[in-house]
Write a protein that holds these residues in place. Structure first.
Motif, PDB file in Angstrom:
ATOM      1  N   GLN A  24      10.389  -1.666  -1.537  1.00  0.00           N
ATOM      2  CA  GLN A  24       9.718  -1.327  -2.777  1.00  0.00           C
ATOM      3  C   GLN A  24      10.263  -2.211  -3.904  1.00  0.00           C
ATOM      4  O   GLN A  24      11.436  -2.126  -4.252  1.00  0.00           O
ATOM      5  CB  GLN A  24       9.945   0.162  -3.125  1.00  0.00           C
ATOM      6  CG  GLN A  24       9.317   1.120  -2.129  1.00  0.00           C
ATOM      7  CD  GLN A  24       7.800   1.045  -2.143  1.00  0.00           C
ATOM      8  OE1 GLN A  24       7.199   0.866  -3.185  1.00  0.00           O
ATOM      9  NE2 GLN A  24       7.205   1.169  -0.975  1.00  0.00           N
ATOM     10  N   LYS A  25       9.416  -3.076  -4.474  1.00  0.00           N
ATOM     11  CA  LYS A  25       9.836  -3.984  -5.529  1.00  0.00           C
ATOM     12  C   LYS A  25       8.810  -3.950  -6.648  1.00  0.00           C
ATOM     13  O   LYS A  25       7.705  -3.470  -6.474  1.00  0.00           O
ATOM     14  CB  LYS A  25       9.999  -5.402  -4.959  1.00  0.00           C
ATOM     15  CG  LYS A  25      11.028  -5.476  -3.816  1.00  0.00           C
ATOM     16  CD  LYS A  25      11.119  -6.873  -3.234  1.00  0.00           C
ATOM     17  CE  LYS A  25      12.104  -6.916  -2.076  1.00  0.00           C
ATOM     18  NZ  LYS A  25      12.216  -8.263  -1.480  1.00  0.00           N
ATOM     19  N   LYS A  26       9.183  -4.480  -7.813  1.00  0.00           N
ATOM     20  CA  LYS A  26       8.329  -4.416  -8.989  1.00  0.00           C
ATOM     21  C   LYS A  26       7.697  -5.775  -9.279  1.00  0.00           C
ATOM     22  O   LYS A  26       8.314  -6.823  -9.107  1.00  0.00           O
ATOM     23  CB  LYS A  26       9.125  -3.930 -10.201  1.00  0.00           C
ATOM     24  CG  LYS A  26       9.757  -2.551 -10.007  1.00  0.00           C
ATOM     25  CD  LYS A  26       8.721  -1.501  -9.659  1.00  0.00           C
ATOM     26  CE  LYS A  26       9.367  -0.154  -9.362  1.00  0.00           C
ATOM     27  NZ  LYS A  26       8.387   0.835  -8.864  1.00  0.00           N
ATOM     28  N   ASP A  27       6.472  -5.731  -9.749  1.00  0.00           N
ATOM     29  CA  ASP A  27       5.723  -6.924 -10.120  1.00  0.00           C
ATOM     30  C   ASP A  27       5.316  -6.823 -11.586  1.00  0.00           C
ATOM     31  O   ASP A  27       5.274  -5.732 -12.164  1.00  0.00           O
ATOM     32  CB  ASP A  27       4.477  -7.055  -9.241  1.00  0.00           C
ATOM     33  CG  ASP A  27       4.792  -6.908  -7.754  1.00  0.00           C
ATOM     34  OD1 ASP A  27       5.694  -7.621  -7.291  1.00  0.00           O
ATOM     35  OD2 ASP A  27       4.145  -6.077  -7.089  1.00  0.00           O
ATOM     36  N   ASP A  40       3.875  -2.008  -8.976  1.00  0.00           N
ATOM     37  CA  ASP A  40       3.677  -2.556  -7.641  1.00  0.00           C
ATOM     38  C   ASP A  40       2.223  -2.974  -7.474  1.00  0.00           C
ATOM     39  O   ASP A  40       1.321  -2.134  -7.553  1.00  0.00           O
ATOM     40  CB  ASP A  40       4.020  -1.518  -6.568  1.00  0.00           C
ATOM     41  CG  ASP A  40       5.490  -1.133  -6.588  1.00  0.00           C
ATOM     42  OD1 ASP A  40       6.322  -2.036  -6.782  1.00  0.00           O
ATOM     43  OD2 ASP A  40       5.809   0.056  -6.425  1.00  0.00           O
ATOM     44  N   LYS A  42      -0.869  -3.483  -5.564  1.00  0.00           N
ATOM     45  CA  LYS A  42      -1.328  -2.952  -4.283  1.00  0.00           C
ATOM     46  C   LYS A  42      -2.211  -3.957  -3.551  1.00  0.00           C
ATOM     47  O   LYS A  42      -2.014  -4.219  -2.372  1.00  0.00           O
ATOM     48  CB  LYS A  42      -2.116  -1.659  -4.496  1.00  0.00           C
ATOM     49  CG  LYS A  42      -1.295  -0.499  -5.034  1.00  0.00           C
ATOM     50  CD  LYS A  42      -2.136   0.757  -5.126  1.00  0.00           C
ATOM     51  CE  LYS A  42      -2.662   1.203  -3.779  1.00  0.00           C
ATOM     52  NZ  LYS A  42      -3.468   2.449  -3.856  1.00  0.00           N
ATOM     53  N   SER A  71       5.528 -11.800  -9.149  1.00  0.00           N
ATOM     54  CA  SER A  71       5.714 -10.805  -8.098  1.00  0.00           C
ATOM     55  C   SER A  71       7.119 -10.894  -7.522  1.00  0.00           C
ATOM     56  O   SER A  71       7.710 -11.975  -7.449  1.00  0.00           O
ATOM     57  CB  SER A  71       4.678 -11.004  -6.982  1.00  0.00           C
ATOM     58  OG  SER A  71       4.959 -12.156  -6.225  1.00  0.00           O
ATOM     59  N   GLY A  73       7.775  -9.079  -4.439  1.00  0.00           N
ATOM     60  CA  GLY A  73       7.593  -9.013  -2.997  1.00  0.00           C
ATOM     61  C   GLY A  73       6.654 -10.093  -2.495  1.00  0.00           C
ATOM     62  O   GLY A  73       6.046 -10.842  -3.263  1.00  0.00           O
ATOM     63  N   ALA A 120      -0.547  -6.961  -0.327  1.00  0.00           N
ATOM     64  CA  ALA A 120       0.898  -6.745  -0.406  1.00  0.00           C
ATOM     65  C   ALA A 120       1.462  -6.569   0.994  1.00  0.00           C
ATOM     66  O   ALA A 120       1.007  -5.725   1.760  1.00  0.00           O
ATOM     67  CB  ALA A 120       1.198  -5.523  -1.267  1.00  0.00           C
ATOM     68  N   LYS A 123       5.094  -3.542   0.730  1.00  0.00           N
ATOM     69  CA  LYS A 123       4.927  -2.416  -0.182  1.00  0.00           C
ATOM     70  C   LYS A 123       4.871  -1.070   0.523  1.00  0.00           C
ATOM     71  O   LYS A 123       4.589  -0.070  -0.109  1.00  0.00           O
ATOM     72  CB  LYS A 123       3.641  -2.604  -1.005  1.00  0.00           C
ATOM     73  CG  LYS A 123       3.675  -3.818  -1.924  1.00  0.00           C
ATOM     74  CD  LYS A 123       4.760  -3.702  -2.961  1.00  0.00           C
ATOM     75  CE  LYS A 123       4.730  -4.895  -3.908  1.00  0.00           C
ATOM     76  NZ  LYS A 123       5.787  -4.820  -4.916  1.00  0.00           N
ATOM     77  N   PRO A 127       1.110   2.726  -0.423  1.00  0.00           N
ATOM     78  CA  PRO A 127       0.601   1.880  -1.507  1.00  0.00           C
ATOM     79  C   PRO A 127      -0.525   0.941  -1.095  1.00  0.00           C
ATOM     80  O   PRO A 127      -1.250   0.440  -1.943  1.00  0.00           O
ATOM     81  CB  PRO A 127       1.849   1.086  -1.947  1.00  0.00           C
ATOM     82  CG  PRO A 127       2.993   1.957  -1.572  1.00  0.00           C
ATOM     83  CD  PRO A 127       2.571   2.603  -0.278  1.00  0.00           C
TER      84      PRO A 127
END
Length: 344
Positions: A24-27, A40, A42, A71, A73, A120, A123, A127
């Motif tokens: 789980q990572k943030k964009d 995130d 999707k 991004s 991920g 993704a 994710k 998600p």
């Protein structure tokens, strides 16, 4: 025999799902008006991108409004010129562009408007789910009165695997008795090959159509296809292979396995500028290898118009033709369903 094929299909899907990772990572999305969304990503498809924002939840945004994308991920990215990349997205050389940093450290600059599909990879399972639930009013040839209909559709996209589950039913209530006039269900899985346009596919379909004297039809599909045309707002796919059917008529007569050669066209059109409309259609032709001269045709078209955020008015005309139905005089059925749908 067909139960064995069903078990093989479900096992195939279960194995493919275990191949996906769960990080789980943030964009970050930066828009031309200065707005910033963090969360995130999707998925993205034909001009629209979906992000699970940390404060606002699930939001769908139009790609032409995005200035830069950052991004964390990895993503599978397909462009309008049918190229496929695997890597992370970083701000590009100019506004409205992204740099795609591939796994082999190569960097490609691409216009955001040239991004056709974004999937993704890291994710997790939920998600990546996307779908809709709809209910409404319908008209069919077999019943001149109005009927109620319900439908459900959910999609899952992975690095190479894609899955889609669709369910729909049309029924009528007469003298306190509910009649299941028409039912459709499908479970479809595709696997992208190393090329940018070719894919393998496997599917399980269920049909019920009282107008054509079909109490139940189970169909297994094995084959593949090609993304023939990929454009900014529309896409055309062609599939073929082999189908195996098991039919039971309304009088209770059942058949052994029936083999057919299918030719299936899938067309998707999205327009996110005002008005927000979408058109999806599947045209399926079947030529029987088991019954001399038998041909079938299934037509399904779905028009959607966004009323308010996440709620759509849909118009769904359909038709079915079978020149050798199991019994009865009718070989053609048609109808239209009008629904209010919710997309998630």
């Amino acid at each position: 025999m067909f139960r064995l094929w069903h078990m093989v299909l479900l096992l195939f899907i279960a194995v493919s799902l275990t191949l996906e990772t769960n990080a789980q990572k943030k964009d970050t999305l930066l828009f031309f008006n200065g707005q910033v969304l963090i969360g995130d990503i999707k998925a993205g498809f034909l001009g629209k991108l979906t992000i699970d924002e940390v404060d606002l939840g699930i939001i769908q945004v139009k790609m032409y409004k995005i200035k830069t994308i950052q991004s964390s991920g990895r993503f599978k990215i397909e462009t309008q010129d049918k190229r496929t990349y695997y890597g992370v997205m970083q701000p590009g050389p100019k506004n409205g562009w992204v740099n795609i940093l591939q796994d082999n450290s190569e960097v490609f600059a691409v216009s955001i408007l040239n991004l056709n599909t974004i999937i993704a990879i890291e994710k997790g399972f939920f998600p990546r789910l996307e779908g809709n639930l709809a209910a409404g009013f319908s008209y069919t040839k077999s019943n001149s009165l109005g009927q109620l209909n319900f439908s459900f559709n959910v999609k899952y996209a992975g690095e190479r695997f894609g899955h889609q589950l669709s369910l729909a039913t049309i029924g009528s209530l007469d003298s306190s008795k509910y009649s299941r006039d028409r039912e459709d269900g499908s479970l479809f899985t595709s696997y992208d090959l190393n090329t940018s346009t070719w894919f393998l596919s496997i599917g399980l379909n269920y049909q019920r159509n009282l107008e054509l004297s079909i109490a139940s039809r189970f169909q297994e599909f094995f084959g593949g296809g090609n993304k023939i045309i990929v454009r900014k707002y529309w896409q055309l796919r062609l599939m073929s292979g082999l189908t195996i059917n098991q039919e039971r008529s309304t009088s209770g007569t059942s058949t052994n396995e029936l083999f057919e050669l299918p030719l299936i066209f899938r067309f998707n059109f999205f327009k996110y500028h005002s008005p927000n409309i979408q058109i999806n259609t599947v045209q399926s032709f079947y030529y029987s290898l088991s019954q001399k001269g038998r041909v079938r045709f299934d037509n399904n078209i779905n028009f959607s118009w966004e009323l308010i955020r996440r709620f759509y008015l849909t118009f769904n005309p359909y038709s079915n033709f079978d020149n050798q139905p199991p019994e009865g005089d009718s070989n053609f059925d048609f109808g239209v369903a009008i629904n209010i749908s919710y997309r998630f």
